[in-house]
Design a protein around this motif. Structure first.
Motif, PDB file in Angstrom:
ATOM      1  N   VAL A   1      28.208  34.466  38.906  1.00 43.78           N
ATOM      2  CA  VAL A   1      27.247  34.854  39.937  1.00 43.78           C
ATOM      3  C   VAL A   1      27.777  34.561  41.337  1.00 43.78           C
ATOM      4  N   ARG A   2      28.176  33.313  41.592  1.00 40.53           N
ATOM      5  CA  ARG A   2      28.535  32.924  42.966  1.00 40.53           C
ATOM      6  C   ARG A   2      29.773  33.656  43.482  1.00 40.53           C
ATOM      7  N   ILE A   3      30.811  33.754  42.640  1.00 41.90           N
ATOM      8  CA  ILE A   3      32.027  34.441  43.089  1.00 41.90           C
ATOM      9  C   ILE A   3      31.757  35.912  43.407  1.00 41.90           C
ATOM     10  N   PRO A   4      31.091  36.669  42.513  1.00 35.69           N
ATOM     11  CA  PRO A   4      30.807  38.067  42.881  1.00 35.69           C
ATOM     12  C   PRO A   4      29.994  38.204  44.156  1.00 35.69           C
ATOM     13  N   CYS A   5      29.003  37.334  44.345  1.00 36.82           N
ATOM     14  CA  CYS A   5      28.165  37.423  45.542  1.00 36.82           C
ATOM     15  C   CYS A   5      28.956  37.072  46.802  1.00 36.82           C
ATOM     16  N   ALA A   6      29.753  36.005  46.730  1.00 41.69           N
ATOM     17  CA  ALA A   6      30.574  35.631  47.880  1.00 41.69           C
ATOM     18  C   ALA A   6      31.601  36.721  48.183  1.00 41.69           C
ATOM     19  N   ALA A   7      32.227  37.257  47.134  1.00 39.25           N
ATOM     20  CA  ALA A   7      33.233  38.306  47.326  1.00 39.25           C
ATOM     21  C   ALA A   7      32.617  39.569  47.923  1.00 39.25           C
TER      22      ALA A   7
ATOM     23  N   THR B   1      27.929  40.063  28.022  1.00 39.03           N
ATOM     24  CA  THR B   1      27.489  40.042  29.415  1.00 39.03           C
ATOM     25  C   THR B   1      28.477  39.297  30.309  1.00 39.03           C
ATOM     26  N   VAL B   2      28.842  38.088  29.911  1.00 42.32           N
ATOM     27  CA  VAL B   2      29.770  37.296  30.721  1.00 42.32           C
ATOM     28  C   VAL B   2      31.148  37.950  30.820  1.00 42.32           C
ATOM     29  N   PRO B   3      31.757  38.410  29.696  1.00 42.64           N
ATOM     30  CA  PRO B   3      33.042  39.108  29.833  1.00 42.64           C
ATOM     31  C   PRO B   3      32.962  40.340  30.727  1.00 42.64           C
ATOM     32  N   ALA B   4      31.828  41.041  30.688  1.00 40.91           N
ATOM     33  CA  ALA B   4      31.673  42.220  31.542  1.00 40.91           C
ATOM     34  C   ALA B   4      31.674  41.831  33.009  1.00 40.91           C
ATOM     35  N   ILE B   5      31.015  40.716  33.333  1.00 40.98           N
ATOM     36  CA  ILE B   5      30.993  40.241  34.720  1.00 40.98           C
ATOM     37  C   ILE B   5      32.394  39.826  35.152  1.00 40.98           C
TER      38      ILE B   5
ATOM     39  N   PHE C   1      37.349  40.819  38.208  1.00 41.62           N
ATOM     40  CA  PHE C   1      38.798  41.020  38.152  1.00 41.62           C
ATOM     41  C   PHE C   1      39.165  42.403  38.686  1.00 41.62           C
ATOM     42  N   GLY C   2      38.416  43.414  38.277  1.00 44.51           N
ATOM     43  CA  GLY C   2      38.685  44.765  38.759  1.00 44.51           C
ATOM     44  C   GLY C   2      38.506  44.897  40.260  1.00 44.51           C
ATOM     45  N   GLN C   3      37.487  44.223  40.779  1.00 48.81           N
ATOM     46  CA  GLN C   3      37.226  44.277  42.212  1.00 48.81           C
ATOM     47  C   GLN C   3      38.402  43.735  43.013  1.00 48.81           C
ATOM     48  N   PHE C   4      38.930  42.589  42.588  1.00 45.84           N
ATOM     49  CA  PHE C   4      40.057  41.995  43.311  1.00 45.84           C
ATOM     50  C   PHE C   4      41.361  42.739  43.017  1.00 45.84           C
ATOM     51  N   SER C   5      41.499  43.291  41.815  1.00 49.73           N
ATOM     52  CA  SER C   5      42.721  44.007  41.469  1.00 49.73           C
ATOM     53  C   SER C   5      42.871  45.284  42.291  1.00 49.73           C
ATOM     54  N   LEU C   6      41.759  45.903  42.645  1.00 56.10           N
ATOM     55  CA  LEU C   6      41.834  47.090  43.493  1.00 56.10           C
ATOM     56  C   LEU C   6      42.389  46.757  44.871  1.00 56.10           C
ATOM     57  N   LYS C   7      42.080  45.572  45.358  1.00 54.29           N
ATOM     58  CA  LYS C   7      42.568  45.154  46.673  1.00 54.29           C
ATOM     59  C   LYS C   7      43.981  44.596  46.589  1.00 54.29           C
ATOM     60  N   TYR C   8      44.296  43.919  45.476  1.00 51.99           N
ATOM     61  CA  TYR C   8      45.616  43.303  45.308  1.00 51.99           C
ATOM     62  C   TYR C   8      46.163  43.682  43.933  1.00 51.99           C
ATOM     63  N   PRO C   9      46.591  44.929  43.755  1.00 54.15           N
ATOM     64  CA  PRO C   9      46.998  45.401  42.427  1.00 54.15           C
ATOM     65  C   PRO C   9      48.177  44.627  41.838  1.00 54.15           C
ATOM     66  N   LYS C  10      49.134  44.228  42.665  1.00 51.43           N
ATOM     67  CA  LYS C  10      50.280  43.478  42.140  1.00 51.43           C
ATOM     68  C   LYS C  10      49.842  42.131  41.574  1.00 51.43           C
TER      69      LYS C  10
ATOM     70  N   VAL D   1      48.151  42.528  38.197  1.00 50.45           N
ATOM     71  CA  VAL D   1      49.091  42.613  37.073  1.00 50.45           C
ATOM     72  C   VAL D   1      49.572  41.212  36.683  1.00 50.45           C
ATOM     73  N   VAL D   2      49.856  40.389  37.679  1.00 49.47           N
ATOM     74  CA  VAL D   2      50.311  39.022  37.407  1.00 49.47           C
ATOM     75  C   VAL D   2      49.206  38.210  36.745  1.00 49.47           C
ATOM     76  N   GLY D   3      47.986  38.330  37.293  1.00 53.58           N
ATOM     77  CA  GLY D   3      46.869  37.552  36.781  1.00 53.58           C
ATOM     78  C   GLY D   3      46.523  37.853  35.342  1.00 53.58           C
ATOM     79  N   ILE D   4      46.656  39.117  34.935  1.00 53.32           N
ATOM     80  CA  ILE D   4      46.364  39.470  33.545  1.00 53.32           C
ATOM     81  C   ILE D   4      47.615  39.339  32.683  1.00 53.32           C
ATOM     82  N   GLY D   5      48.787  39.435  33.295  1.00 52.59           N
ATOM     83  CA  GLY D   5      50.036  39.398  32.538  1.00 52.59           C
ATOM     84  C   GLY D   5      50.381  38.016  32.026  1.00 52.59           C
ATOM     85  N   ILE D   6      50.180  36.996  32.864  1.00 53.71           N
ATOM     86  CA  ILE D   6      50.545  35.636  32.460  1.00 53.71           C
ATOM     87  C   ILE D   6      49.806  35.193  31.201  1.00 53.71           C
TER      88      ILE D   6
END
Length: 228
Positions: free
Chosen positions: A92-98, A158-162, A167-176, A179-184
């Motif tokens: 909740v807090r991270i999506p709202c702050a972001a 519900t939680v995995p969807a959030i 993750f998708g929201q930030f990946s659109l802004k920082y795609p590289k 890839v690193v965040g999901i790759g590791i």
């Protein structure tokens, strides 16, 4: 506003109020235990207490380190105090702050971001209190009347969807970095048998290190262009 003035006007009062409220929250969380002991004389022995704490620490101990560091750039100082006191940080807090930062086009890790994210988190807490209160009366009854398949989907996904949406929201802004965040964690999960808490720490700090390297490289390239 310079750093010194911001520290006097914002940081010091935030730290004072934040420490008091968090300590009060920690103490009052033991009130049910105090009631059971003083009213009914019920108290577990030390070995049971330590064993219970050890089980919780083994499951969530990594978050003691990971969450304050990884969330701070989004939450800021006040938002960190608010979020750790109110809970529901990642879902909740991270999506709202972001979203607050994105809606106002505010750069993270700045003084402006500190204020904007705090306002977003505060609004989410108020909304969350209202929503949770209603859900406590309506949600449970609604889940009971839904078909088991749908009810299980709400509980399990519900939680995995959030998390996926954030993750998708930030990946659109920082795609590289996406890839690193999901790759590791993906590589570690497929090639090792490390426990989940190790994967969490490796993913968070690995992504931070790569982001720092990319940031330094970008600034170095800009300096070269300016010099040229």
């Amino acid at each position: 506003m310079d750093n010194r003035e911001f520290n006097e006007v914002w940081n010091k009062p935030v730290i004072k109020v934040g420490m008091i409220t968090l300590l009060l929250g920690a103490v009052t969380s033991f009130l049910p235990c105090f009631y059971l002991y003083f009213a009914h004389g019920v108290i577990p022995n030390i070995s049971t207490i330590l064993k219970s704490w050890g089980m919780i620490a083994s499951l969530f101990g990594a978050f003691y380190i990971v969450e304050p560091i990884s969330y701070y750039s989004i939450f800021g100082l006040a938002g960190t105090y608010l979020s750790f006191l109110s809970g529901n940080m990642s879902n909740v807090r991270i999506p709202c702050a972001a979203m607050a930062l994105e809606a106002t086009e505010t750069k993270p890790a700045t003084k402006e971001a500190e204020i904007v994210s705090t306002l977003g988190i505060t609004g989410s807490i108020i909304t969350n209190l209202i929503g949770v209160t209603l859900a406590a009366f309506v949600g449970a009854a609604l889940i009971k009347v839904l078909p088991p398949t749908i009810a299980d989907a709400f509980k399990n996904y519900t939680v995995p969807a959030i998390f996926g949406a954030v993750f998708g929201q930030f990946s659109l802004k920082y795609p590289k970095l996406g890839v690193v965040g999901i790759g590791i964690p993906a590589v570690l999960r497929l090639t090792t048998k490390l426990p989940s808490w190790v994967l969490i720490i490796a993913s968070v700090f690995g992504t931070i290190v790569v982001a720092k390297i990319m940031y330094n490289k970008e600034n170095l390239n800009k300096d070269k262009e300016v010099t040229a």
